[in-house]
Design an enzyme around this catalytic site. Structure first.
Site, short mmCIF file in Angstrom:
data_model
loop_
_atom_site.label_atom_id
_atom_site.label_comp_id
_atom_site.label_asym_id
_atom_site.label_seq_id
_atom_site.Cartn_x
_atom_site.Cartn_y
_atom_site.Cartn_z
N GLU A 22 1.52 3.76 -13.32
CA GLU A 22 2.61 4.16 -14.22
C GLU A 22 2.78 3.27 -15.44
O GLU A 22 3.08 3.77 -16.52
CB GLU A 22 3.95 4.22 -13.45
CG GLU A 22 4.09 5.42 -12.53
CD GLU A 22 3.50 5.20 -11.14
OE1 GLU A 22 2.78 4.20 -10.94
OE2 GLU A 22 3.75 6.03 -10.26
N GLY A 64 2.75 9.10 -7.93
CA GLY A 64 3.55 9.83 -6.93
C GLY A 64 2.76 10.17 -5.67
O GLY A 64 3.34 10.38 -4.61
N GLU A 112 2.95 7.15 -3.64
CA GLU A 112 4.35 7.05 -3.21
C GLU A 112 4.68 8.02 -2.08
O GLU A 112 5.38 7.67 -1.14
CB GLU A 112 5.27 7.27 -4.42
CG GLU A 112 5.22 6.10 -5.40
CD GLU A 112 5.89 6.41 -6.72
OE1 GLU A 112 5.56 7.44 -7.34
OE2 GLU A 112 6.75 5.62 -7.13
N ALA A 150 2.59 12.44 -10.00
CA ALA A 150 3.53 13.41 -10.56
C ALA A 150 2.83 14.11 -11.72
O ALA A 150 1.90 13.56 -12.31
CB ALA A 150 4.78 12.69 -11.04
N1 DAK Z 1 -0.69 15.52 -13.61
C1 DAK Z 1 -1.12 16.72 -14.11
N2 DAK Z 1 -2.40 17.13 -14.08
C2 DAK Z 1 -3.29 16.32 -13.48
C3 DAK Z 1 -2.93 15.06 -12.93
C4 DAK Z 1 -1.54 14.68 -13.00
N3 DAK Z 1 -1.08 13.53 -12.49
N4 DAK Z 1 -4.03 14.47 -12.46
C5 DAK Z 1 -5.05 15.33 -12.68
N5 DAK Z 1 -4.60 16.44 -13.29
C6 DAK Z 1 -5.39 17.61 -13.72
C7 DAK Z 1 -6.19 17.29 -14.97
O1 DAK Z 1 -5.39 17.44 -16.13
C8 DAK Z 1 -7.29 18.34 -14.89
O2 DAK Z 1 -6.76 19.58 -15.29
P1 DAK Z 1 -7.63 20.57 -16.27
O3 DAK Z 1 -7.94 19.77 -17.48
O4 DAK Z 1 -8.84 20.91 -15.46
O5 DAK Z 1 -6.72 21.72 -16.51
C9 DAK Z 1 -7.54 18.44 -13.40
O6 DAK Z 1 -6.38 17.92 -12.76
C10 DAK Z 1 -8.74 17.61 -12.95
O7 DAK Z 1 -8.54 16.30 -13.40
P2 DAK Z 1 -9.68 15.49 -14.18
O8 DAK Z 1 -10.54 16.40 -14.98
O9 DAK Z 1 -9.00 14.37 -14.92
O10 DAK Z 1 -10.55 14.93 -12.98
P3 DAK Z 1 -11.38 13.58 -12.91
O11 DAK Z 1 -12.14 13.62 -11.66
O12 DAK Z 1 -12.14 13.37 -14.19
O13 DAK Z 1 -10.30 12.41 -12.83
C11 DAK Z 1 -8.29 11.33 -11.99
C12 DAK Z 1 -9.47 12.33 -11.70
C13 DAK Z 1 -7.35 11.39 -10.79
C14 DAK Z 1 -8.86 9.91 -12.12
C15 DAK Z 1 -7.61 11.76 -13.31
O14 DAK Z 1 -7.30 13.14 -13.21
C16 DAK Z 1 -6.34 10.99 -13.54
O15 DAK Z 1 -6.38 9.82 -13.96
N6 DAK Z 1 -5.21 11.64 -13.30
C17 DAK Z 1 -3.92 11.07 -13.55
C18 DAK Z 1 -3.61 10.05 -12.47
C19 DAK Z 1 -2.28 9.36 -12.73
O16 DAK Z 1 -2.10 8.67 -13.71
N7 DAK Z 1 -1.34 9.58 -11.82
C20 DAK Z 1 -0.05 9.00 -11.91
C21 DAK Z 1 0.84 9.94 -12.63
S1 DAK Z 1 2.36 9.15 -13.03
C22 DAK Z 1 9.62 9.17 -12.25
C23 DAK Z 1 9.17 10.09 -11.35
C24 DAK Z 1 7.88 10.05 -10.93
C25 DAK Z 1 7.02 9.10 -11.40
C26 DAK Z 1 7.48 8.19 -12.27
C27 DAK Z 1 8.77 8.20 -12.73
N8 DAK Z 1 10.98 9.23 -12.73
C28 DAK Z 1 11.36 10.44 -13.30
C29 DAK Z 1 11.83 8.10 -12.61
C30 DAK Z 1 5.64 9.15 -11.00
C31 DAK Z 1 4.70 9.03 -11.95
C32 DAK Z 1 3.30 9.36 -11.68
O17 DAK Z 1 2.90 9.77 -10.63
#
Ligand code: DAK
Length: 263
Positions: free
Chosen positions: A131, A108, A111, A63
């Site tokens: 998360e 997400g 998921e 997400a």
């Molecule tokens: N959201 C927004 N932007 C993201 C992103 C994300 N999840 N993942 C990557 N990006 C963006 C980065 O900010 C970057 O943007 P710029 O800086 O270039 O503008 C671009 O994508 C490239 O990412 P990186 O530079 O970080 O690329 P790397 O190869 O170095 O790293 C990575 C890739 C996938 C390891 C890293 O980007 C990363 O750790 N991303 C976050 C992964 C993550 O934590 N995903 C889970 C998100 S939490 C709920 C509803 C939904 C959810 C929970 C509760 N309720 C409301 C109840 C779900 C939650 C989630 O999914």
């Protein structure tokens, strides 16, 4: 559509989440476009869907953290509902959906792949529910679907530790059915989808419903669900033609050349 593309290839529809600059992260706009795309699928001409991500690095990196970071409790709940509604629509979509996971499938992203019927992935795929490291719980069904797919013990370990796993481990624990070199992933997904589309569509749909609905209830109720969906196949063109071809002993027709019906 800005963030989702749709392509029809015979009976197979290919839906691509197309926001590669943010690694296909799910913001509200992506979720709304996904919802609209699934609603627009022509079920008369489509028998199987493939869901994948644009680019060579990421399926869906979760997400959108930027969008979520400023949400209030009420907004967070509304965002969670928006995602859950789309994911549930995919899970209960009348025809099978294959997730072709071409890279990161985090939060997400993991998921949404789990709301699909079947997951196959590329060798560079990474799965995880990070998360708890962000101060939240998985909010798009992760606590529920991961436990059902890989068992409660493994799901708890992955969710509590927020540890990401690579494709080979995802395969070993049964989260994905197969792993391919990246360039072979989409062809493999299309081949699988075409194989599904060659079978009787009413029967395939009823199998999906029987498995999904049956898993929610005890075995006595599940068998009743199966009986009803089995019975529902009879008197259809598919059933008459499918069995007729077998009985005719016509080798050509036995190879599924019957023009199966979709309704
Ligand atoms: N959201 C927004 N932007 C993201 C992103 C994300 N999840 N993942 C990557 N990006 C963006 C980065 O900010 C970057 O943007 P710029 O800086 O270039 O503008 C671009 O994508 C490239 O990412 P990186 O530079 O970080 O690329 P790397 O190869 O170095 O790293 C990575 C890739 C996938 C390891 C890293 O980007 C990363 O750790 N991303 C976050 C992964 C993550 O934590 N995903 C889970 C998100 S939490 C709920 C509803 C939904 C959810 C929970 C509760 N309720 C409301 C109840 C779900 C939650 C989630 O999914």
């Amino acid at each position: 559509m800005e963030f989702v593309t749709y392509e029809q290839d015979g009976y197979v529809g290919i839906i691509t989440i197309n926001r590669p600059k943010a690694l296909n992260a799910l913001n509200s706009a992506v979720l709304e476009e996904l919802d609209a795309t699934f609603k627009a699928v022509d079920l008369d001409t489509t028998r199987c869907l493939i869901l994948t991500g644009a680019g060579e690095k990421s399926f869906v990196a979760g997400a959108d953290i930027g969008e979520m970071s400023t949400l209030t409790k009420a907004e967070g709940e509304a965002f969670g509902k928006k995602g859950n509604d789309v994911f549930r629509a995919i899970e209960t979509f009348p025809i099978p959906v294959i997730a072709a996971v071409n890279g990161f499938a985090l939060g997400g992203g993991c998921e949404i792949s789990m709301s699909c019927d079947i997951r196959i992935c590329s060798e560079n795929a990474v799965f995880g529910q990070p998360e708890v490291g962000l101060g939240i719980t998985p909010g798009f069904g992760g606590t529920q679907r991961l436990a059902r797919l890989v068992g409660a013990g493994m799901a708890k370990q992955l969710i509590y530790t927020a540890r990401n796993i690579k494709a080979d481990e995802a395969y070993r624990i049964g989260l994905v059915n197969a792993v391919y070199p990246l360039e072979e992933l989409l062809p493999a997904a299309k081949k699988m989808a075409a194989g599904i589309a060659a079978n009787a569509p009413i029967a395939v749909r009823n199998c999906k419903k029987a498995i999904n609905d049956g898993l929610q209830v005890d075995m006595d109720q599940a068998i009743v669900i199966e009986e009803k969906l089995f019975g529902d196949c009879f008197e259809t063109e598919d059933q008459k033609a499918g069995m007729g071809n077998f009985l005719e002993k016509d080798k050509e027709k036995k190879l599924k050349v019957v023009p199966f019906q979709n309704k």
